[in-house]
Design an enzyme around this catalytic site. Structure first.
Site, PDB file in Angstrom:
ATOM      1  N   HIS A  27       0.814  -1.223   0.000  1.00  0.00           N
ATOM      2  CA  HIS A  27       0.000   0.000   0.000  1.00  0.00           C
ATOM      3  C   HIS A  27       0.848   1.275   0.000  1.00  0.00           C
ATOM      4  CE1 HIS A  27      -3.588  -2.307   0.455  1.00  0.00           C
ATOM      5  NE2 HIS A  27      -3.330  -2.710   1.691  1.00  0.00           N
ATOM      6  N   ASP A  29      -2.832 -10.421  -2.048  1.00  0.00           N
ATOM      7  CA  ASP A  29      -3.371  -9.893  -0.802  1.00  0.00           C
ATOM      8  C   ASP A  29      -4.835  -9.505  -1.046  1.00  0.00           C
ATOM      9  OD1 ASP A  29      -2.230  -8.401   1.948  1.00  0.00           O
ATOM     10  OD2 ASP A  29      -3.960  -7.404   1.054  1.00  0.00           O
ATOM     11  N   HIS A  37      -6.474  -7.028  -0.231  1.00  0.00           N
ATOM     12  CA  HIS A  37      -6.663  -5.608  -0.503  1.00  0.00           C
ATOM     13  C   HIS A  37      -5.897  -5.198  -1.761  1.00  0.00           C
ATOM     14  CE1 HIS A  37      -7.060  -6.064   3.967  1.00  0.00           C
ATOM     15  NE2 HIS A  37      -8.220  -5.500   3.663  1.00  0.00           N
TER      16      HIS A  37
END
Length: 352
Positions: A132, A167, A169
């Site tokens: 991220h 993942d 996300h």
């Protein structure tokens, strides 16, 4: 299989509060530890060193990344912001403390050590996670984008590089690093969650195609399980990867897509992760994997063990899954995949 580890990755402390939210909550009798803890990574390593897969693994000491190396994917001003004397939230759920810089640089350097090893399959078992983290912004427990750093370093060495992120996300930070580069293929398979704030403006939708369709978001409806993930890989991700023909595949490896993870709403089992590992190992080029999410420690550790079995292409499972009972519902997959194909067909004729 070659595993890479550095003890300094354990030093980062994200604090406590209400799950991932720091602070004091007067109606909560006992504060909860932040989900991204050192205990999580220790549990992962313990599973691999004490489980039946242990004889198949070779462990290596990682290293710290230099500032010059980190500047390949992050800005100098942002890196300076990670050096703090007091614990502070850089965004609502991502806390940096005095020990964070050392842990983050160890995670990044250990990921680079995995690349430098030249091993056919190298796994950097590190934290804090990274996918991220954008060039100038922390997000989602992430400070340095380890997968992007490996990919960019390999690209500068003349390799043709692709990134595959499973993942749960969206790998928004990796998307942001390479969004305007047609020479790096990034693929993220994730649950539909959209943008979650100013530090995560990317939506993860299939329409975010990047340069020449090289950014691929396979956004899946809530509840996606093993069957849907295997179809996402078999029908979209690996056909694109085979057409792109990378020299190196970088995998952002998260286990928060499991049926029991408190941070996701998907239903992968340990068996599903084993099959992901088999597909990655069978693909062909070199592979470097970086550890991302997975927050129910025990079951995530089982999923990691199963993934390792798959990466090793072992013929039979070594550990029985005691919890895999969630129905594997794939009824929404066709509509999800059609959105992806519609966005990408102009850039990948004959592949999708």
């Amino acid at each position: 299989m070659d595993m890479f580890w550095h003890d300094d990755c354990l030093e980062h402390d994200a604090g406590e509060g209400l799950w991932e939210l720091p602070g004091s909550w007067p109606w909560l009798d006992v504060a909860e530890p932040h989900p991204e803890t050192a205990a999580r990574l220790r549990t992962f390593r313990h599973a691999l060193t004490h489980g039946p897969v242990a004889p198949h693994l070779k462990w290596h000491e990682g290293r710290h990344a230099s500032v010059d190396e980190l500047l390949r994917v992050h800005t100098a001003g942002y890196l300076d912001s990670l050096r703090v004397s007091e614990r502070v939230a850089l965004e609502v759920n991502t806390v940096v403390g005095p020990e964070t810089w050392r842990a983050a640089s160890a995670a990044a350097g250990t990921a680079l050590a995995a690349l430098e090893s030249g091993a056919p399959i190298a796994y950097a078992l590190v934290r804090p996670p990274g996918h991220h983290a954008q060039p100038d912004m922390a997000d989602g427990y992430c400070f340095v984008n380890n997968a992007a750093l490996v990919a960019e370093t390999a690209r500068r060495q003349g390799m043709r590089v692709a990134v595959l992120d499973w993942d749960v996300h969206h790998g928004n930070g990796t998307q942001e690093v390479f969004y305007d580069r047609p020479d790096v293929l990034t693929i993220s398979v994730h649950m539909r969650h959209g943008s979650w704030g100013t530090n995560h403006p990317q939506t993860g939708a299939p329409s975010e195609v990047g340069a020449n369709g090289r950014n691929v978001n396979i956004e899946l409806s809530l509840g996606a399980g093993d069957t849907t993930y295997m179809r996402a890989l078999d029908e979209i991700a690996f056909p694109l990867l085979r057409d792109f023909e990378p020299d190196l595949l970088v995998c952002a490896s998260g286990f928060d897509g499991s049926a029991f993870d408190p941070n996701g709403r998907h239903n992968l089992t340990a068996g599903g992760y084993r099959e992901i590992g088999r597909r990655v190992a069978s693909f062909g080029p070199r592979v470097v994997l970086t550890q991302e999410g997975g927050y129910l420690r025990g079951y995530s550790a089982l999923c990691l063990h199963a993934l390792a079995e798959g990466l090793l292409r072992l013929p039979e499972p070594l550990i029985e899954d005691p919890l895999a009972y969630v129905p594997d519902d794939s009824q929404l997959a066709d509509a999800d995949f059609e959105h992806v194909r519609k966005a990408l067909k102009p850039f990948w004729p004959g592949v999708l």
